[in-house]
Design a protein around this motif. Structure first.
Motif, PDB file in Angstrom:
ATOM      1  N   ASP A 282     -53.398  25.102 -18.995  1.00  0.00           N
ATOM      2  CA  ASP A 282     -52.592  24.057 -18.372  1.00  0.00           C
ATOM      3  C   ASP A 282     -53.386  22.766 -18.243  1.00  0.00           C
ATOM      4  O   ASP A 282     -54.556  22.771 -17.848  1.00  0.00           O
ATOM      5  CB  ASP A 282     -52.119  24.497 -16.975  1.00  0.00           C
ATOM      6  CG  ASP A 282     -50.962  25.478 -17.048  1.00  0.00           C
ATOM      7  OD1 ASP A 282     -50.475  25.729 -18.181  1.00  0.00           O
ATOM      8  OD2 ASP A 282     -50.537  25.977 -15.992  1.00  0.00           O
TER       9      ASP A 282
ATOM     10  N   GLU B 269     -49.095  18.654  -8.383  1.00  0.00           N
ATOM     11  CA  GLU B 269     -48.459  19.885  -8.865  1.00  0.00           C
ATOM     12  C   GLU B 269     -48.557  20.900  -7.736  1.00  0.00           C
ATOM     13  O   GLU B 269     -49.645  21.371  -7.404  1.00  0.00           O
ATOM     14  CB  GLU B 269     -49.134  20.403 -10.130  1.00  0.00           C
ATOM     15  CG  GLU B 269     -48.430  21.618 -10.718  1.00  0.00           C
ATOM     16  CD  GLU B 269     -48.869  21.936 -12.138  1.00  0.00           C
ATOM     17  OE1 GLU B 269     -48.458  22.984 -12.661  1.00  0.00           O
ATOM     18  OE2 GLU B 269     -49.628  21.116 -12.732  1.00  0.00           O
TER      19      GLU B 269
ATOM     20  N   SER C  85     -47.120  26.599  -9.634  1.00  0.00           N
ATOM     21  CA  SER C  85     -47.217  26.905 -11.061  1.00  0.00           C
ATOM     22  C   SER C  85     -47.105  28.405 -11.274  1.00  0.00           C
ATOM     23  O   SER C  85     -47.778  29.188 -10.587  1.00  0.00           O
ATOM     24  CB  SER C  85     -48.551  26.396 -11.621  1.00  0.00           C
ATOM     25  OG  SER C  85     -48.686  26.752 -12.982  1.00  0.00           O
TER      26      SER C  85
ATOM     27  N   ARG D  70     -43.307  25.084 -13.726  1.00  0.00           N
ATOM     28  CA  ARG D  70     -44.261  24.219 -13.030  1.00  0.00           C
ATOM     29  C   ARG D  70     -43.469  23.278 -12.127  1.00  0.00           C
ATOM     30  O   ARG D  70     -42.431  22.744 -12.542  1.00  0.00           O
ATOM     31  CB  ARG D  70     -45.117  23.420 -14.026  1.00  0.00           C
ATOM     32  CG  ARG D  70     -45.963  24.303 -14.915  1.00  0.00           C
ATOM     33  CD  ARG D  70     -46.742  23.514 -15.947  1.00  0.00           C
ATOM     34  NE  ARG D  70     -47.843  22.745 -15.346  1.00  0.00           N
ATOM     35  CZ  ARG D  70     -48.786  22.136 -16.081  1.00  0.00           C
ATOM     36  NH1 ARG D  70     -48.762  22.209 -17.412  1.00  0.00           N
ATOM     37  NH2 ARG D  70     -49.748  21.457 -15.474  1.00  0.00           N
TER      38      ARG D  70
END
Length: 279
Positions: free
Chosen positions: A206, A222, A225, A230
């Motif tokens: 990633d 983020e 995940s 995501r």
């Protein structure tokens, strides 16, 4: 008496000039013409070639037509030296002669020619480069995403300071483009994306997405995940209209196929409900 004579002479000059000058100017204009067509024409008259000087672009075909009762030729050079490339046969009334000043820069420049019969009729073709064609960059095709449908690849989303109007995948730039309408307060967009719709990876691992907000690089976290999805939380300043999430890969076939299936399925349900309503 001298004063009266001079005034009379001045009046005569004004009358003569007003009559002859427009004709002279018109003659000057007809002696030199520009033609941007693929085929341009020159008339051969008893008074000469009309127009006398023709300006064309490379690749143009010029056609000479003899409209005089006498015979004439179209011959490069002068009476003292015949050159190339123009070498017509003897042209009778109504006959034509044509020549293509071909591509490749072989015929750029000035080409003077004359009539071998009269020796006094002369003309000129000036060949200029064709204007460069501006090639329009092909517009990348985008694919609409039915973001209200979780099967589209946008699993869920929420915008705290406004509403989402549309989403599109741009395969050329591996990005998801989002159009929003925001209020006059700052907020955040929280969006969960299926990896089959858009992802960002480097050597199988990633990697960070790049987020643009109204064309400027934006800020995001983020916050979740999984192997399948995501989730991003993007800062959305007030007045924002466009958000773009750029990854390393998009798979447009995924949302398109799912949208088609969803559309067919929805139509079937609607038709079934319509039928059962009237039973």
């Amino acid at each position: 008496m001298r004063y009266r004579i001079s005034m009379a002479s001045l009046l005569v000059l004004v009358i003569i000039s007003s009559y002859y000058f427009p004709q002279f100017a018109g003659a000057q204009m007809s002696d030199r013409e520009e033609c941007d067509d693929e085929v341009c024409h020159v008339k051969i008259t008893k008074d000469g070639f009309v127009p006398k000087t023709l300006i064309i672009k490379i690749g143009t075909t010029v056609v000479w037509t003899n409209v005089d009762e006498g015979r004439h030729t179209v011959t490069s050079g002068s009476s003292g030296e015949v050159t190339s490339p123009l070498k017509s046969l003897l042209l009778e009334n109504g006959d034509t002669y044509e020549f293509n000043f071909g591509h490749g820069g072989l015929y750029l420049g000035s080409y003077r020619y004359f009539d071998q019969v009269t020796k006094t009729m002369r003309g000129e073709i000036i060949v200029e480069p064709a204007p460069e064609k501006v090639q329009e960059e092909p517009q990348a095709e985008t694919i609409n995403v039915d973001f209200e449908n979780p099967e589209s690849g946008v699993t869920k989303f929420s915008l705290s300071n406004g509403s989402v109007k549309s989403m599109e995948i741009d395969p050329a730039f591996h990005s998801l483009m989002i159009t929003v309408e925001t209020e006059l307060v700052n907020g955040k967009l929280q969006i969960t994306l299926d990896r089959d719709l858009i992802d960002s990876k480097t050597e199988g691992e990633d990697d960070h997405f790049i987020v643009f907000v109204d064309g400027d690089e934006g800020f995001y976290d983020e916050i979740a995940s999984t192997p399948k999805e995501r989730t991003l939380e993007i800062v959305v300043p007030n007045g924002t209209t466009d958000i773009e999430i750029v990854g390393t890969q998009v798979i447009p076939e995924f949302p398109v196929a799912m949208l088609i299936i969803a559309a067919v399925f929805t139509s079937m349900i609607a038709a079934f409900r319509l039928r059962t309503r009237f039973w």
